[in-house]
Design a protein around this motif. Sequence first.
Motif, mmCIF file in Angstrom:
data_model
loop_
_atom_site.group_PDB
_atom_site.id
_atom_site.type_symbol
_atom_site.label_atom_id
_atom_site.label_comp_id
_atom_site.label_asym_id
_atom_site.label_seq_id
_atom_site.Cartn_x
_atom_site.Cartn_y
_atom_site.Cartn_z
ATOM 1 N N THR A 65 0.252 72.252 63.773
ATOM 2 C CA THR A 65 0.591 70.855 63.504
ATOM 3 C C THR A 65 1.977 70.521 64.032
ATOM 4 N N LEU A 66 2.089 69.350 64.657
ATOM 5 C CA LEU A 66 3.388 68.804 65.013
ATOM 6 C C LEU A 66 3.834 67.928 63.858
ATOM 7 N N LEU A 67 4.980 68.253 63.279
ATOM 8 C CA LEU A 67 5.581 67.407 62.256
ATOM 9 C C LEU A 67 6.656 66.585 62.939
ATOM 10 N N LEU A 68 6.542 65.303 62.793
ATOM 11 C CA LEU A 68 7.426 64.353 63.448
ATOM 12 C C LEU A 68 8.006 63.463 62.359
ATOM 13 N N ARG A 69 9.336 63.513 62.194
ATOM 14 C CA ARG A 69 9.968 62.753 61.119
ATOM 15 C C ARG A 69 11.044 61.849 61.693
ATOM 16 N N VAL A 70 11.043 60.598 61.260
ATOM 17 C CA VAL A 70 12.085 59.643 61.641
ATOM 18 C C VAL A 70 12.673 59.089 60.358
ATOM 19 N N ASP A 71 13.980 59.274 60.185
ATOM 20 C CA ASP A 71 14.691 58.815 58.996
ATOM 21 C C ASP A 71 15.792 57.840 59.370
ATOM 22 N N ASP A 72 16.017 56.867 58.481
ATOM 23 C CA ASP A 72 17.232 56.068 58.557
ATOM 24 C C ASP A 72 17.811 55.996 57.149
ATOM 25 N N ASP A 73 19.060 55.598 57.054
ATOM 26 C CA ASP A 73 19.742 55.597 55.764
ATOM 27 C C ASP A 73 19.761 54.242 55.083
ATOM 28 N N GLY A 74 19.077 53.243 55.674
ATOM 29 C CA GLY A 74 18.966 51.933 55.049
ATOM 30 C C GLY A 74 20.305 51.262 54.858
ATOM 31 N N PRO A 75 20.362 50.254 54.066
ATOM 32 C CA PRO A 75 19.313 49.677 53.235
ATOM 33 C C PRO A 75 18.384 48.791 54.054
ATOM 34 N N ALA A 76 17.221 48.508 53.451
ATOM 35 C CA ALA A 76 16.273 47.617 54.103
ATOM 36 C C ALA A 76 16.855 46.211 54.147
ATOM 37 N N THR A 77 16.498 45.484 55.194
ATOM 38 C CA THR A 77 16.926 44.095 55.320
ATOM 39 C C THR A 77 15.707 43.228 55.563
ATOM 40 N N GLY A 105 7.623 55.319 53.934
ATOM 41 C CA GLY A 105 8.095 54.585 52.772
ATOM 42 C C GLY A 105 9.550 54.852 52.503
ATOM 43 N N PRO A 106 10.058 54.157 51.487
ATOM 44 C CA PRO A 106 11.460 54.339 51.110
ATOM 45 C C PRO A 106 11.709 55.760 50.615
ATOM 46 N N ARG A 107 12.880 56.286 50.946
ATOM 47 C CA ARG A 107 13.284 57.599 50.440
ATOM 48 C C ARG A 107 13.960 57.425 49.088
ATOM 49 N N PRO A 108 13.831 58.409 48.201
ATOM 50 C CA PRO A 108 14.456 58.297 46.878
ATOM 51 C C PRO A 108 15.978 58.115 46.941
ATOM 52 N N ASP A 109 16.593 58.680 47.973
ATOM 53 C CA ASP A 109 18.052 58.587 48.099
ATOM 54 C C ASP A 109 18.492 57.392 48.937
ATOM 55 N N GLY A 110 17.560 56.486 49.226
ATOM 56 C CA GLY A 110 17.852 55.320 50.054
ATOM 57 C C GLY A 110 17.327 55.534 51.460
ATOM 58 N N GLY A 111 17.222 54.468 52.206
ATOM 59 C CA GLY A 111 16.709 54.568 53.559
ATOM 60 C C GLY A 111 15.197 54.601 53.582
ATOM 61 N N PHE A 112 14.677 54.950 54.737
ATOM 62 C CA PHE A 112 13.237 54.914 54.978
ATOM 63 C C PHE A 112 12.858 56.118 55.812
ATOM 64 N N ARG A 113 11.659 56.633 55.589
ATOM 65 C CA ARG A 113 11.166 57.798 56.347
ATOM 66 C C ARG A 113 9.758 57.544 56.846
ATOM 67 N N VAL A 114 9.533 57.947 58.090
ATOM 68 C CA VAL A 114 8.188 58.023 58.657
ATOM 69 C C VAL A 114 7.947 59.496 58.960
ATOM 70 N N LEU A 115 6.877 60.044 58.411
ATOM 71 C CA LEU A 115 6.528 61.449 58.631
ATOM 72 C C LEU A 115 5.105 61.509 59.160
#
Length: 127
Positions: A65-77, A105-115
């Motif tokens: 499996t290829l695991l591909l993760r994209v994270d940002d630290d937010g906040p959402a606008t 979805g939103p990460r518990p520590d803020g920001g957003f993650r696509v996995l």
Amino acid sequence: LDRLPELVEQAASAGLTVEVEGKPPRLSPGTDLAAFRIVQEALTNVVRHSGSRHARVRLERDGGTLLLRVDDDGPATGADAGGSGNGLAGMRERAAALGGTIEAGPRPDGGFRVLAALPIDVKKAAT
């Protein structure tokens, strides 16, 4: 994904700094294109829907499996900054067509993650 540096440059021209960690394994053309489009859409979503100007892309092989993760630290606008548009649906469709999955979805520590979890060998995933 060999065009990932182009995506990083495009993101930079939109004011986003992108860190890339890991290298993609050898992928079938269909999986490679799906992975590229998923990263492209995830970075576009950061530019459009996040107050963060920084994103991280991580590529990792986990068995077949290829695991591909994209994270940002937010906040959402913006009012639609939770994934109500077609971008996430398109990513899910691309992954599902290969037998893979997308969690977003939103990460518990803020920001957003696509996995994304995409099978490296599509033939094995279909059996």
